[in-house]
Design a protein around this motif. Structure first.
Motif, PDB file in Angstrom:
ATOM      1  N   SER B   8       0.852  -1.191   0.000  1.00  0.00           N
ATOM      2  CA  SER B   8       0.000   0.000   0.000  1.00  0.00           C
ATOM      3  C   SER B   8       0.888   1.241   0.000  1.00  0.00           C
ATOM      4  CB  SER B   8      -0.893   0.038   1.249  1.00  0.00           C
ATOM      5  OG  SER B   8      -1.694  -1.123   1.325  1.00  0.00           O
ATOM      6  N   VAL B   9       0.660   2.114  -0.957  1.00  0.00           N
ATOM      7  CA  VAL B   9       1.383   3.387  -1.014  1.00  0.00           C
ATOM      8  C   VAL B   9       0.409   4.445  -0.530  1.00  0.00           C
ATOM      9  CG1 VAL B   9       2.730   4.926  -2.464  1.00  0.00           C
ATOM     10  CG2 VAL B   9       2.623   2.483  -3.014  1.00  0.00           C
ATOM     11  N   ALA B  27      -4.354   0.944   6.942  1.00  0.00           N
ATOM     12  CA  ALA B  27      -3.190   0.329   6.280  1.00  0.00           C
ATOM     13  C   ALA B  27      -1.961   0.412   7.183  1.00  0.00           C
ATOM     14  CB  ALA B  27      -2.923   1.010   4.942  1.00  0.00           C
ATOM     15  N   LEU B  28      -1.793   1.548   7.854  1.00  0.00           N
ATOM     16  CA  LEU B  28      -0.647   1.700   8.766  1.00  0.00           C
ATOM     17  C   LEU B  28      -0.754   0.722   9.936  1.00  0.00           C
ATOM     18  CD1 LEU B  28      -0.380   5.600   8.800  1.00  0.00           C
ATOM     19  CD2 LEU B  28       1.308   4.018   7.839  1.00  0.00           C
ATOM     20  N   ASP B  29      -1.969   0.571  10.455  1.00  0.00           N
ATOM     21  CA  ASP B  29      -2.164  -0.352  11.580  1.00  0.00           C
ATOM     22  C   ASP B  29      -1.863  -1.795  11.180  1.00  0.00           C
ATOM     23  OD1 ASP B  29      -2.869   1.780  13.149  1.00  0.00           O
ATOM     24  OD2 ASP B  29      -5.033   1.422  13.014  1.00  0.00           O
ATOM     25  N   VAL B  78       3.266  -4.514   3.321  1.00  0.00           N
ATOM     26  CA  VAL B  78       4.193  -3.385   3.255  1.00  0.00           C
ATOM     27  C   VAL B  78       3.422  -2.089   3.020  1.00  0.00           C
ATOM     28  CG1 VAL B  78       6.214  -2.437   2.059  1.00  0.00           C
ATOM     29  CG2 VAL B  78       5.910  -4.933   2.245  1.00  0.00           C
ATOM     30  N   VAL B  79       3.807  -1.042   3.753  1.00  0.00           N
ATOM     31  CA  VAL B  79       3.239   0.277   3.504  1.00  0.00           C
ATOM     32  C   VAL B  79       4.376   1.246   3.193  1.00  0.00           C
ATOM     33  CG1 VAL B  79       2.075   2.267   4.540  1.00  0.00           C
ATOM     34  CG2 VAL B  79       1.151  -0.030   4.866  1.00  0.00           C
ATOM     35  N   VAL B  80       4.251   1.962   2.086  1.00  0.00           N
ATOM     36  CA  VAL B  80       5.164   3.053   1.754  1.00  0.00           C
ATOM     37  C   VAL B  80       4.451   4.357   2.078  1.00  0.00           C
ATOM     38  CG1 VAL B  80       6.356   4.261  -0.116  1.00  0.00           C
ATOM     39  CG2 VAL B  80       6.352   1.761  -0.054  1.00  0.00           C
ATOM     40  N   ILE B 114      -2.851   2.189  -4.182  1.00  0.00           N
ATOM     41  CA  ILE B 114      -2.446   3.562  -3.863  1.00  0.00           C
ATOM     42  C   ILE B 114      -3.594   4.193  -3.085  1.00  0.00           C
ATOM     43  CG2 ILE B 114      -1.512   5.704  -4.829  1.00  0.00           C
ATOM     44  CD1 ILE B 114      -0.051   3.432  -6.129  1.00  0.00           C
ATOM     45  N   LEU B 115      -3.313   4.762  -1.922  1.00  0.00           N
ATOM     46  CA  LEU B 115      -4.350   5.431  -1.130  1.00  0.00           C
ATOM     47  C   LEU B 115      -4.040   6.924  -1.095  1.00  0.00           C
ATOM     48  CD1 LEU B 115      -4.769   2.893   1.821  1.00  0.00           C
ATOM     49  CD2 LEU B 115      -6.214   3.173  -0.209  1.00  0.00           C
TER      50      LEU B 115
END
Lengths: 258, 258
Positions: B8-9, B27-29, B78-80, B114-115
């Motif tokens: 997830s970006v 997504a971060l959590d 993975v989160v960018v 992409i968020l």
């Protein structure tokens, strides 16, 4: 501020609650009066029985803005809803314009805030990759409030500048030919292979995303709920594993590769 | 998708958690690996002890993008992170570019999303009213990845088109004179009274908003954390009750008043 209520002009984002800012959700929850275009008031709900709804038809932006100030000046907590970002072809402009042109007793004392939202071009771009990853121009194709000659001149200059373009209000029953004319103009500057993204109702039921090219796109594929993104000479497209396409505009330009 | 993890970006927005999309928070959590430029990883936290952080210095976007795919292809979540909107002068472009140019075994099977987020120009615009209420152009003044001649040409064409302008990457220690040159170019097209908005660290501690004019603005008022918005010939400014100013660009153009 003493004497005045509070007026929040909020952006609902594309329609998916997961993309609406928590500050907007909090403003909606605290609202005593909710003002907006009918489908956006519906999108912002559900509301409690104690919240008054003022849903109106399109093209009465200034009436809505004045009603908002009138109610807030009476001490009410008022929320004006827009889809997307209220500051991008939406209600924030009308609200500030109303304050500037028609300041009535108490209006200046109203505690006015604008809460931004994800606008349609961002939501559509995110679905297909990063077409707005380099310099871009956002413009309304509507000639309701500006002469069509200005639209054409801007199209020519923006295409000469090789900017990615995002069109709002691309077409309507009353403006059937303008989008086709815009495509014609752009075809003089850009190759037929230039990626074009059509994003309709992103984040809402019935979402539809089409990735096509400037050579193949037809105005019939577009309606007033579609945002149209047209690449620059640098924008590229490639297939995804699922058969759809990614579209992006590189961070570098020409030979200056990072 | 089988075999691949999830990438997830995400856009953190301007920095105020109340403006970050719930989808980004989720997504971060859920992230097992968090990748980004050091200050943005800090902004996205706090994180749990089981979440691995990969915070890197500026200008290694492609390294970050490749690391993200490598970890996701191993099955990791993975989160960018980007500030603002990842699709606007941020990490989404590098991630899609990495996929296009360096597709490794397993990368195509990664579930990539992409968020979007509220970008700096939107956050600054909301603080002062609605300067982006009509057609506008968003451009980076950096000549790290594009020739300066392209920047000048775009400035001249965008000013000829009478678009509102938002500058990203307006100035840095390595690029000290470019912003002053940009102001010089615009002064040939626009009156000295044209409103200019400088928004620094909107929604973060130490937020600073300056409303000035094209005649009075100086590059010394701007740093790399400032977004610069320059009005069109139609943009206007008027005083608020608290002594600050509202700025807006009307929905109509010229004499076509709504």
């Amino acid at each position: 501020m003493s004497g005045g209520g509070k007026l929040s002009v909020v952006g609902l984002g594309p329609g998916d609650g997961a993309l609406m800012a928590p500050a907007v959700r909090a403003a909606l929850d605290a609202a005593e009066e909710v003002i907006g275009y009918i489908p956006y008031v519906e999108m912002a709900g559900p509301f409690r029985a104690d919240q008054r709804l003022h849903a109106s038809d399109n093209r009465v932006e200034m009436d809505r803005a004045r009603l908002a100030f009138t109610l807030a000046a009476e001490g009410r907590r008022v929320v004006v809803v827009s889809s997307g970002d209220p500051g991008i072809f939406a209600m924030a402009t009308a609200v500030i314009e109303a304050l500037h042109q028609g300041d009535q007793p108490g209006w200046a004392a109203v505690d006015l805030e604008i809460l931004p939202g994800i606008t349609a071009a961002q939501a559509a771009a995110a679905r297909v990759g990063a077409p707005l990853g380099h310099d871009f121009c956002v413009m309304s194709l509507s000639d309701n409030l500006k002469p069509w000659e200005i639209v054409e001149r801007r199209l020519e200059l923006a295409a000469s500048a090789d900017l990615v373009l995002a069109f709002y209000n691309p077409i309507s029953k009353a403006r059937p030919w303008q989008l086709g004319r815009a495509f014609e103009i752009l075809r003089r500057y850009l190759p037929a292979t230039t990626p074009v993204v059509l994003g309709r109702d992103i984040g809402r039921p019935g979402e539809r995303v089409i990735v096509t090219t400037l050579g193949e796109v037809h105005p019939e594929q577009v309606d007033m709920r579609t945002v149209v993104i047209i690449g620059s000479s640098q924008t590229r497209s490639f297939p995804r594993a699922d058969g759809r396409s990614w579209v992006y505009t590189p961070r570098w330009y020409g030979s200056e590769r990072g």
